[in-house]
Design an enzyme around this catalytic site. Structure first.
Site, PDB file in Angstrom:
ATOM      1  N   THR A  51       0.866  -1.176   0.000  1.00 36.30           N
ATOM      2  CA  THR A  51       0.000   0.000   0.000  1.00 36.30           C
ATOM      3  C   THR A  51       0.901   1.224   0.000  1.00 36.30           C
ATOM      4  O   THR A  51       1.831   1.320   0.801  1.00 36.30           O
ATOM      5  CB  THR A  51      -0.918   0.000   1.238  1.00 36.30           C
ATOM      6  OG1 THR A  51      -1.746  -1.164   1.198  1.00 36.30           O
ATOM      7  CG2 THR A  51      -1.807   1.241   1.254  1.00 36.30           C
ATOM      8  N   GLU A  63       8.244  13.470 -10.240  1.00 39.70           N
ATOM      9  CA  GLU A  63       8.832  14.760  -9.900  1.00 39.70           C
ATOM     10  C   GLU A  63       8.915  15.672 -11.122  1.00 39.70           C
ATOM     11  O   GLU A  63       8.977  15.207 -12.263  1.00 39.70           O
ATOM     12  CB  GLU A  63      10.270  14.572  -9.363  1.00 39.70           C
ATOM     13  CG  GLU A  63      10.372  13.762  -8.111  1.00 39.70           C
ATOM     14  CD  GLU A  63      10.082  12.297  -8.347  1.00 39.70           C
ATOM     15  OE1 GLU A  63      10.427  11.756  -9.427  1.00 39.70           O
ATOM     16  OE2 GLU A  63       9.469  11.681  -7.457  1.00 39.70           O
TER      17      GLU A  63
HETATM   18  I1  8IG Z   1       8.922   2.928 -11.290  1.00 36.02           I
HETATM   19  O1  8IG Z   1      10.945   8.513 -11.581  1.00 36.02           O
HETATM   20  C1  8IG Z   1       9.163   4.786 -10.694  1.00 36.02           C
HETATM   21  N1  8IG Z   1       8.634   5.194  -9.558  1.00 36.02           N
HETATM   22  N2  8IG Z   1       8.888   9.384  -7.575  1.00 36.02           N
HETATM   23  N3  8IG Z   1       9.930   8.954  -9.608  1.00 36.02           N
HETATM   24  C2  8IG Z   1       9.163   8.541  -8.559  1.00 36.02           C
HETATM   25  N4  8IG Z   1       8.691   7.314  -8.454  1.00 36.02           N
HETATM   26  C3  8IG Z   1       8.990   6.459  -9.439  1.00 36.02           C
HETATM   27  C4  8IG Z   1       9.759   6.807 -10.542  1.00 36.02           C
HETATM   28  C5  8IG Z   1      10.255   8.134 -10.634  1.00 36.02           C
HETATM   29  N5  8IG Z   1       9.855   5.731 -11.336  1.00 36.02           N
END
Ligand code: 8IG
Length: 276
Positions: free
Chosen positions: A97, A197
């Site tokens: 989760t 991001e």
């Molecule tokens: I898979 O580039 C995955 N999960 N925050 N940033 C963030 N979470 C992720 C990313 C990413 N790739």
């Protein structure tokens, strides 16, 4: 019925719900005590298949306190596996989760707490994430050496002051490097998500000392330390973080990188767990 509301009641002790979940798992699997837990993140879905023989497979939604998974590509089962190399018992949590689901932080860490209540003294936290190092091609596994939790959230309640030194045990990272000496390390920065991001936020993460960005793991690691478990964290870099490469990010690309890396990370995980 299993997804009861007890965890949402602030007067409930979440460790009591975890104890109930562990009792359910012992009954349903026929395994009194488990030894090591694995949480499988994006891209890691099949990575437990080489660990050993599956003793039992249970729908997470039937276990007290667990919620059904919210994301395509996440698997809502809990498996008990007898580890071929050691005869120890692994508890494999096929989904987690996430904080961004808005179900509360207690649900985020319920799996880790349940694993501890089931007897596990080690937890392997895996995830899929973005990488800041352009030399990490999609599909590169990276050991987590430390974290920066940018969510503002803690899984601990009240004046629970817990030391987080060596949270991602250097001992276990050494074990992982015995298996694969080429494994790099990185500092994992957790954002709340569910959006990825901005390029500016990725640059900020880099200035702060981060090299991996994701939406999980740090809060679970804190909860694991609180209940005395040793933590190994392994990220699968499924994409370059936003702004590091030329392309925009897509969930489809993330799933594809996970599929392509499957055989290598399955072998890696089995060999590491076989030495724990
Ligand atoms: I898979 O580039 C995955 N999960 N925050 N940033 C963030 N979470 C992720 C990313 C990413 N790739």
């Amino acid at each position: 019925m299993a997804d009861d509301a007890r965890l949402d009641d602030p007067t409930t002790d979440p460790l009591a719900v975890a104890a109930d979940a562990a009792a359910y798992l012992a009954e349903a699997t026929g395994v009194e005590q488990h030894d090591v837990a694995l949480v499988l993140g994006s891209g890691w879905g099949g990575a437990a298949d080489l660990l050993g023989e599956t003793v039992a497979e249970i729908a997470a939604a039937d276990v007290p306190g667990f919620a059904a998974p919210a994301v395509v590509g996440h698997v809502g089962t809990i498996r008990s596996i007898r580890i071929a190399a050691t005869g120890k018992h692994a508890l494999v949590l096929g989904s987690r989760t996430h904080l961004y689901e808005g179900k509360g932080v207690r649900r985020v860490v319920h799996g880790v707490r349940t694993a501890a209540a089931a007897g596990c003294t080690t937890v392997v936290l895996t995830n899929g994430c973005g990488g800041l190092d352009p030399s990490w091609a999609p599909g590169t596994p990276v050991l987590i050496s430390d974290h920066i939790n940018l969510t503002t959230v803690s899984p601990l309640e009240g004046a629970t002051f817990v030391d987080l030194t060596d949270l991602y045990a250097s001992r276990l990272r050494d074990v992982a490097r015995e298996v694969d000496p080429t494994l790099d390390e990185g500092v994992y920065v957790q954002f709340r998500g569910p959006h990825y991001e901005t390029p500016a936020e990725v640059r900020m993460a880099g200035v702060l000392g981060g090299s991996l960005v994701g939406m999980s793991t740090t809060i679970e690691a804190i909860a694991a330390r609180h209940v005395g478990m040793e933590v190994l964290g392994i990220s699968l870099v499924t994409n370059l973080a936003a702004g590091v490469g030329a392309d925009a990010l897509s969930h489809e690309e993330v799933l594809e990188a996970g599929r392509a890396a499957g055989p290598r990370i399955s072998r890696l995980l089995a060999d590491i767990v076989g030495r724990i």
